[in-house]
Structures are given as structure tokens and as C-alpha cells.
Motif scaffolding. Structure first.
Motif, PDB file in Angstrom:
ATOM      1  N   LEU A 195       0.824  -1.202   0.000  1.00 36.07           N
ATOM      2  CA  LEU A 195       0.000   0.000   0.000  1.00 36.07           C
ATOM      3  C   LEU A 195       0.864   1.260   0.000  1.00 36.07           C
ATOM      4  CD1 LEU A 195      -2.777  -0.917   2.600  1.00 36.07           C
ATOM      5  CD2 LEU A 195      -3.080  -0.632   0.143  1.00 36.07           C
ATOM      6  N   LYS A 196       0.371   2.282  -0.726  1.00 32.45           N
ATOM      7  CA  LYS A 196       1.026   3.589  -0.730  1.00 32.45           C
ATOM      8  C   LYS A 196       0.577   4.360   0.504  1.00 32.45           C
ATOM      9  CE  LYS A 196       3.252   7.196  -2.392  1.00 32.45           C
ATOM     10  NZ  LYS A 196       4.716   7.208  -2.544  1.00 32.45           N
ATOM     11  N   VAL A 197       1.508   4.634   1.418  1.00 30.61           N
ATOM     12  CA  VAL A 197       1.216   5.279   2.699  1.00 30.61           C
ATOM     13  C   VAL A 197       1.980   6.592   2.773  1.00 30.61           C
ATOM     14  CG1 VAL A 197       1.368   5.077   5.216  1.00 30.61           C
ATOM     15  CG2 VAL A 197       0.837   3.048   3.826  1.00 30.61           C
ATOM     16  N   VAL A 198       1.284   7.663   3.149  1.00 31.98           N
ATOM     17  CA  VAL A 198       1.930   8.960   3.355  1.00 31.98           C
ATOM     18  C   VAL A 198       1.768   9.351   4.823  1.00 31.98           C
ATOM     19  CG1 VAL A 198       2.003  11.394   2.719  1.00 31.98           C
ATOM     20  CG2 VAL A 198       1.466   9.677   0.982  1.00 31.98           C
ATOM     21  N   VAL A 199       2.889   9.639   5.478  1.00 29.83           N
ATOM     22  CA  VAL A 199       2.912  10.003   6.896  1.00 29.83           C
ATOM     23  C   VAL A 199       3.188  11.501   6.998  1.00 29.83           C
ATOM     24  CG1 VAL A 199       3.957   9.532   9.147  1.00 29.83           C
ATOM     25  CG2 VAL A 199       3.791   7.699   7.441  1.00 29.83           C
ATOM     26  N   ARG A 239       9.981   0.092  10.526  1.00 31.39           N
ATOM     27  CA  ARG A 239       9.037  -0.999  10.270  1.00 31.39           C
ATOM     28  C   ARG A 239       8.072  -0.637   9.160  1.00 31.39           C
ATOM     29  NH1 ARG A 239       8.454  -6.023   9.412  1.00 31.39           N
ATOM     30  NH2 ARG A 239       6.550  -6.998  10.255  1.00 31.39           N
ATOM     31  N   MET A 240       7.642   0.626   9.093  1.00 34.49           N
ATOM     32  CA  MET A 240       6.760   1.055   8.014  1.00 34.49           C
ATOM     33  C   MET A 240       7.417   0.886   6.652  1.00 34.49           C
ATOM     34  SD  MET A 240       4.674   4.438   9.258  1.00 34.49           S
ATOM     35  CE  MET A 240       3.101   4.252  10.107  1.00 34.49           C
ATOM     36  N   LYS A 241       8.714   1.189   6.568  1.00 30.01           N
ATOM     37  CA  LYS A 241       9.428   1.037   5.294  1.00 30.01           C
ATOM     38  C   LYS A 241       9.499  -0.428   4.872  1.00 30.01           C
ATOM     39  CE  LYS A 241      12.957   3.659   6.658  1.00 30.01           C
ATOM     40  NZ  LYS A 241      14.248   4.385   6.641  1.00 30.01           N
ATOM     41  N   GLU A 242       9.520  -1.317   5.848  1.00 29.14           N
ATOM     42  CA  GLU A 242       9.547  -2.744   5.542  1.00 29.14           C
ATOM     43  C   GLU A 242       8.186  -3.233   5.038  1.00 29.14           C
ATOM     44  OE1 GLU A 242      10.654  -4.455   9.234  1.00 29.14           O
ATOM     45  OE2 GLU A 242      12.771  -3.890   9.090  1.00 29.14           O
ATOM     46  N   LEU A 243       7.108  -2.638   5.564  1.00 34.46           N
ATOM     47  CA  LEU A 243       5.767  -3.140   5.283  1.00 34.46           C
ATOM     48  C   LEU A 243       5.075  -2.459   4.106  1.00 34.46           C
ATOM     49  CD1 LEU A 243       4.401  -3.374   8.941  1.00 34.46           C
ATOM     50  CD2 LEU A 243       4.988  -5.302   7.459  1.00 34.46           C
ATOM     51  N   ASN A 253      -3.721  -1.360  11.856  1.00 31.00           N
ATOM     52  CA  ASN A 253      -4.897  -0.943  11.094  1.00 31.00           C
ATOM     53  C   ASN A 253      -4.636  -0.979   9.591  1.00 31.00           C
ATOM     54  OD1 ASN A 253      -7.141  -0.106  12.984  1.00 31.00           O
ATOM     55  ND2 ASN A 253      -5.481   1.082  13.876  1.00 31.00           N
ATOM     56  N   ILE A 254      -3.440  -0.551   9.180  1.00 28.26           N
ATOM     57  CA  ILE A 254      -3.112  -0.555   7.755  1.00 28.26           C
ATOM     58  C   ILE A 254      -2.982  -1.988   7.239  1.00 28.26           C
ATOM     59  CG2 ILE A 254      -1.454   0.185   6.009  1.00 28.26           C
ATOM     60  CD1 ILE A 254      -0.691   2.515   7.873  1.00 28.26           C
TER      61      ILE A 254
END
Length: 328
Positions: free
Chosen positions: A6-10, A21-25, A309-310
Motif C-alpha cells: 500500500l502507498k502510505v503517506v505520513v 518498520r513502516m518502510k519494511e511493510l 490498522n493498515i
């Protein structure tokens, strides 16, 4: 075949291990510089993201949600409160909104007690004298504050944080009173030793300390207003770690300056980081920069809940911490 990430923007910088961990997932865009996104930047982020991860500093209204891209599936808020997000507009667009409940409960309740002690025992005043090097030694009448034991604590909002505050308050010898939209079950009341007041006005007139732990909604906006402040004892103390909009800040400032309120400990403010300058001048006021949940443990756990949640959305299921309009 590997599942597409998924494309995620923080929108803000998060703890390093959360970002790692976000970069891994996910296919994630991080805000390395931690600069607050303006309105246009947030809209642009919503147009290219499948998941937006905002914070309390990001106000996302209906007009912005209307400009979101068709790919946006989830606004995964990094925090418990969602009053800065138009949840109704998001639902109308078929966009989930999730939050991070429970994670910050104990830390926020600790901060309530810290502010309560700081104001009633005049801790900042004592610290200021010591740092200035002007202390002349102990004196019988110096820095006299108020004892907590035996006082009445009123809790406005008896959810997770309110109940955690009640548990701590009993250990300090405070009698616990509360006002809530709904009365707690009898066994919970008994376990907390808490007395329910159907009338907020009647509770305010009887308590020595008020702890505000309710969310900001149209019903709670300025719930503590000039009229209600006048119901309180002139020695009473107000502590707010929930949302600044619950208090009419100008009315509180006037009451404190006039000696109609004994003191205040505030971690949140009506206009975000724009604090009424008159509050800074008052020795009976303790101001903190929204530190209620600022522990390493809480910030990491918040990130873990966001990722849960993501990941659940990625598996084709609704996020477990989904917020519905009726919850706001």
C-alpha cells in the motif's frame, strides 16, 4: 505473486523504529524534516496515497476529503482523538478512519496527577526560585499550597482516561465524583469508589479539583464556560489534558486573574499552540506543550496500532480501530 504494498503517506516524523518498520511493510513516504504540512500539501498527499497517517496537528475537513484521490482508502490517525478529521465526510466517500485507542490512557492519567500536584503544591514557583538562586531558606509560610488528601475530585468524562485518573486519585485520598453522558455500570462505580452526578452544574459547585477528560465534540465545545466557572469554589483547580476547546479559555483566564478560580494545569489549549499570553503571566497556572502522551512507550505503541490498522486493511478487512461518526 507478492502482494502489492500500500502507498502510505505520513504527515509528521515518527519514532525511528516505527518508521523503519513502516518502510519494511509499505510503500511509505515519510516526513523526514517533520515540518507541518499546510492545507495544500495535505490535499496533495490525499490525492496520491492509499493510506494517510495524520496527527492531531493536521486538520482535515470535508472540502479536503472531497478532493482526495480515488485511491485513498484509510485515514489512519496517529492518536486517539479524531475531532480534527471530518469522519462523516470520510464515511460518505467510503474512506475508513482509524485511531489508536487505549495506548495513551495510563500516560495521560499520570500527567493529570502531575499537573494536579504541580498546581496545588506550587511546584513551578518553587523551581523558579531555586533556578534563579534567590531562595533564602525554609520559612513556615513560604509556598503554602493545598493538600490533596480529603479533597473532592470531579472528573468530566469517565472513559478510559477518566477511569485511570479515578484509580490514581483514590491512592492520593481524593474522593471521586464524575459527570458523563452515560452512568457507569454499578460494579465499575463501586470499584472506582466514584459518585455519579447527573447535573454537571451541581458537581462543579461541590468539587475542589476538576479533571477534564472528555473529547471535543459539538456537545462539549465550551462546556466549561463563564457561567459554569462561577459555580466553582474560588479555591478550585482545573486540570485539562483532553481538548482545549472544552474550556472557554478567555473566561478561564478572566476567572483566574480575578481570583475566582484557584489555579489551572493545562496541557491543551483552545487555539492549538497559540496560547493566551495572559495565562503565561499567572503564577497559579501550569502550562505544558501537549505532553500528556509523550512517552517513548506510548509513541511506539501508537505506531504499532497504526500499522495494525493498515495491515488489516491490506488483508481486505476493516481496520480494528475504525472510528464511526456516531463515536465522535
Amino acid at each position: 505473486m507478492a502482494k502489492t504494498r500500500l502507498k502510505v503517506v505520513v504527515t509528521r516524523a515518527l519514532p525511528e523504529q516505527v518508521e523503519t518498520r513502516m518502510k519494511e511493510l509499505f510503500d511509505v513516504e515519510l516526513n523526514i524534516g517533520d515540518g507541518k504540512m499546510d492545507r495544500d500539501a495535505l490535499i496533495a498527499a490525499m490525492q496520491r496515497a492509499e493510506v494517510l497517517v495524520p496527527c492531531v496537528t493536521d486538520r482535515i475537513d470535508a472540502e479536503m476529503i472531497g478532493q482526495a484521490g480515488e485511491r485513498l482508502k484509510l485515514i489512519a490517525n496517529y492518536g486517539a482523538g479524531v475531532d480534527h478529521i471530518d469522519v462523516v465526510a470520510a464515511k460518505a466517500r467510503g474512506i475508513y478512519v482509524s485511531n489508536t485507542p487505549d495506548v495513551m490512557t495510563e500516560d495521560t492519567a499520570d500527567m493529570v496527577m502531575a499537573l494536579m500536584l504541580a498546581v496545588t503544591r506550587r511546584i513551578p514557583e518553587g523551581q523558579a526560585v531555586m533556578q534563579a538562586g534567590t531562595w533564602q531558606g525554609w520559612a513556615p509560610t513560604a509556598f503554602l499550597g493545598q493538600r490533596l488528601n480529603g479533597k473532592r475530585l470531579g472528573i468530566l468524562g469517565m472513559g478510559r482516561v477518566g477511569q485511570a485518573v479515578a484509580r490514581r486519585a483514590r491512592a492520593f485520598g481524593l474522593s471521586v465524583h464524575y459527570h458523563n453522558r452515560h452512568r457507569l455500570h454499578e460494579e465499575i462505580e463501586e470499584g472506582l469508589g466514584a459518585t455519579w452526578w447527573d447535573s454537571l452544574d451541581q458537581m462543579l459547585s461541590r468539587v475542589d479539583i476538576l479533571s477534564i477528560n472528555c473529547p471535543h465534540t459539538p456537545a462539549t465545545y465550551h462546556q466549561i464556560n463563564a457561567r459554569r466557572l462561577k459555580l466553582m469554589k474560588p479555591t478550585s483547580v482545573i486540570v485539562n489534558t483532553s481538548r482545549g476547546e472544552v474550556i472557554d479559555e478567555n473566561a478561564l483566564t478572566r476567572g483566574l486573574r480575578a481570583g475566582e478560580i484557584g489555579g489551572a494545569g493545562l496541557d491543551v489549549f483552545e487555539h492549538g499552540h497559540q496560547v493566551n499570553p495572559r495565562l503565561r503571566e499567572l503564577p497559579n497556572v501550569v502550562l505544558l506543550p501537549h505532553m500528556g502522551s509523550a512517552t517513548v512507550e506510548a509513541r511506539i505503541e501508537m505506531g504499532e496500532r497504526v500499522m495494525l490498522n493498515i495491515c488489516t486493511l491490506s488483508d481486505g478487512l476493516p481496520p480494528p480501530d475504525m472510528v464511526l461518526p456516531e463515536m465522535v
